[in-house]
Design a protein around this motif. Sequence first.
Motif, short mmCIF file in Angstrom:
data_model
loop_
_atom_site.label_atom_id
_atom_site.label_comp_id
_atom_site.label_asym_id
_atom_site.label_seq_id
_atom_site.Cartn_x
_atom_site.Cartn_y
_atom_site.Cartn_z
N GLU A 4 0.82 -1.21 0.00
CA GLU A 4 0.00 0.00 0.00
C GLU A 4 0.86 1.26 0.00
N GLY A 5 0.61 2.13 -0.97
CA GLY A 5 1.28 3.42 -1.02
C GLY A 5 2.63 3.42 -1.70
N ASP A 6 3.16 2.27 -2.10
CA ASP A 6 4.45 2.23 -2.80
C ASP A 6 4.33 2.91 -4.15
N ILE A 7 5.45 3.50 -4.60
CA ILE A 7 5.48 4.22 -5.88
C ILE A 7 6.53 3.61 -6.80
N LEU A 8 6.14 3.38 -8.04
CA LEU A 8 7.05 2.89 -9.08
C LEU A 8 7.34 4.06 -10.02
N ASP A 9 8.62 4.45 -10.11
CA ASP A 9 9.04 5.61 -10.90
C ASP A 9 9.45 5.16 -12.30
N LEU A 10 8.71 5.63 -13.31
CA LEU A 10 9.00 5.27 -14.70
C LEU A 10 9.73 6.40 -15.42
N GLY A 11 9.87 7.55 -14.78
CA GLY A 11 10.45 8.74 -15.41
C GLY A 11 9.50 9.90 -15.18
N GLN A 12 8.80 10.31 -16.22
CA GLN A 12 7.77 11.34 -16.05
C GLN A 12 6.53 10.80 -15.35
N HIS A 13 6.32 9.51 -15.45
CA HIS A 13 5.13 8.88 -14.89
C HIS A 13 5.50 8.09 -13.63
N LYS A 14 4.66 8.24 -12.60
CA LYS A 14 4.85 7.51 -11.36
C LYS A 14 3.56 6.81 -11.00
N LEU A 15 3.67 5.52 -10.69
CA LEU A 15 2.51 4.71 -10.35
C LEU A 15 2.49 4.47 -8.84
N LYS A 16 1.38 4.84 -8.22
CA LYS A 16 1.19 4.60 -6.79
C LYS A 16 0.17 3.49 -6.61
N PHE A 17 0.45 2.56 -5.72
CA PHE A 17 -0.36 1.35 -5.62
C PHE A 17 -1.28 1.37 -4.41
N TYR A 18 -2.49 0.89 -4.65
CA TYR A 18 -3.50 0.79 -3.60
C TYR A 18 -4.03 -0.64 -3.58
N MET A 19 -3.98 -1.27 -2.42
CA MET A 19 -4.48 -2.64 -2.28
C MET A 19 -6.01 -2.61 -2.15
N THR A 20 -6.69 -3.36 -2.98
CA THR A 20 -8.16 -3.42 -2.96
C THR A 20 -8.62 -4.87 -2.92
N PRO A 21 -8.25 -5.61 -1.87
CA PRO A 21 -8.58 -7.03 -1.82
C PRO A 21 -10.09 -7.27 -1.87
N MET A 22 -10.46 -8.36 -2.56
CA MET A 22 -11.85 -8.79 -2.74
C MET A 22 -12.69 -7.80 -3.54
N VAL A 23 -12.02 -7.08 -4.44
CA VAL A 23 -12.74 -6.33 -5.48
C VAL A 23 -12.24 -6.85 -6.83
N HIS A 24 -12.44 -8.07 -7.16
CA HIS A 24 -13.24 -9.06 -6.48
C HIS A 24 -12.49 -10.36 -6.16
N TRP A 25 -11.17 -10.36 -6.29
CA TRP A 25 -10.31 -11.47 -5.87
C TRP A 25 -9.41 -10.98 -4.74
N PRO A 26 -8.81 -11.89 -3.97
CA PRO A 26 -8.03 -11.45 -2.80
C PRO A 26 -6.76 -10.69 -3.13
N GLU A 27 -6.23 -10.83 -4.35
CA GLU A 27 -4.96 -10.18 -4.71
C GLU A 27 -5.15 -8.85 -5.42
N THR A 28 -6.39 -8.45 -5.68
CA THR A 28 -6.61 -7.28 -6.52
C THR A 28 -6.03 -6.00 -5.91
N MET A 29 -5.46 -5.18 -6.80
CA MET A 29 -4.94 -3.87 -6.41
C MET A 29 -5.19 -2.92 -7.56
N MET A 30 -4.94 -1.64 -7.33
CA MET A 30 -5.08 -0.63 -8.37
C MET A 30 -3.81 0.21 -8.43
N ALA A 31 -3.53 0.76 -9.61
CA ALA A 31 -2.36 1.61 -9.81
C ALA A 31 -2.83 2.99 -10.24
N TYR A 32 -2.37 4.01 -9.54
CA TYR A 32 -2.75 5.40 -9.83
C TYR A 32 -1.56 6.12 -10.44
N GLU A 33 -1.72 6.60 -11.68
CA GLU A 33 -0.66 7.31 -12.38
C GLU A 33 -0.79 8.79 -12.02
#
Length: 399
Positions: free
Chosen positions: A127-156
Amino acid sequence: MFNSVSITDQIYWVGINDRRTALFENLWPLDHGVAYNSYLIVDEKIALVDTVDAGQTSEYLGKIKKIIGSDRKIDYLIVNHMEPDHSGTMQAIVELYPDIKIVGNPKTFDMIQNFYGITENHYSVKEGDILDLGQHKLKFYMTPMVHWPETMMAYEETNHILFSGDAFGSFGALDGGIFNDEVDMHFFEEEMRRYYSNIVGKYGATVQAALKKLSSLEIRTICSTHGPIWRNDIATIVSLYDQWSKYEAEEGVVIVYGTMYGNTGKMAETIGRTLSEEGIKNIKIYDASKTHASFILRDIWKYKGLIIGSCAYNTAMFPPVQNLTDKLIHVGLKNRILGIFGTYSWNGGGVSNLMKFAEQIKLPVVTEPVEAKCAACGNDIDGCMEMAKQMAKKLREQA
């Protein structure tokens, strides 16, 4: 659609439209196909967000190569959701780009190993980790059971794009238009509701938790793994998910019945006509044997009133009605007003088991059930009319 589509000057839709598969998850009819959406971010580092179904590998890889050529490699594969319609080409991607880092969480990697036997180049995020691609940075949000237990979302963060996995997704192939302002949104709203009610509906509480977690973000674009990309009117789609996950509904009634020889259907027609005379305009009548349960459930999710009828069948409910009620129990339907009717010939079972269903699902029953012997007449017809009148009254009171 062979073309890739630019979302921004460095982010591309590289999804696939599937118009051949008849049943999604081998269960849900795909009368208008389905889109498997994947996204490519081309920066100092290149990231691929989710993949597509394995049956579309050649076309999919062709789209990617057309954008980045044969010399550049993909650095990261973001796995927001492991269901095989989105991870099916993972093996092909790893073979083509053997140094690629697979980005997920511990639950993701367990599934990757069990599905595909891939155990290397894992890049774990929390939760909250950021992946730096250069101009674009992806921040991760864990969203378990939407609708599998491993599901997450990435915010650019640069363009305020939410890569949402299956959340906000829809049945229906993309027939030329990719963005919500390019397509018939009446059609897609109905298919979004069918997708939500049948695939995600059971997980309303975790959807609410995810919406709360994401509420502080400035979201300008939502890129789901199915259906159109939302690049405007974001509040509308978020509001729909909020309503659906809270089991909220609008004024209207779904009447669904099971019949062998038409007598239970005649009762349904009487109820429907009386509802109309009482001023209810949104009325849907379904023969459970003729309409797939996924479409019926879609409208049950939409409307507040639900009236179910069944003939007796071997001392039980008519099987298609039994199937529907089992599904309603499974998804935990709430906040509906229920009516019950049916017929029997020599022994009961339809109505009595519908009453057990009502007790189990804990929905209020608007009147005493109406059960006709063989065919409805006299008091049975009066009872159907009274049920409709009481349903209309309750709907007006809760409007």
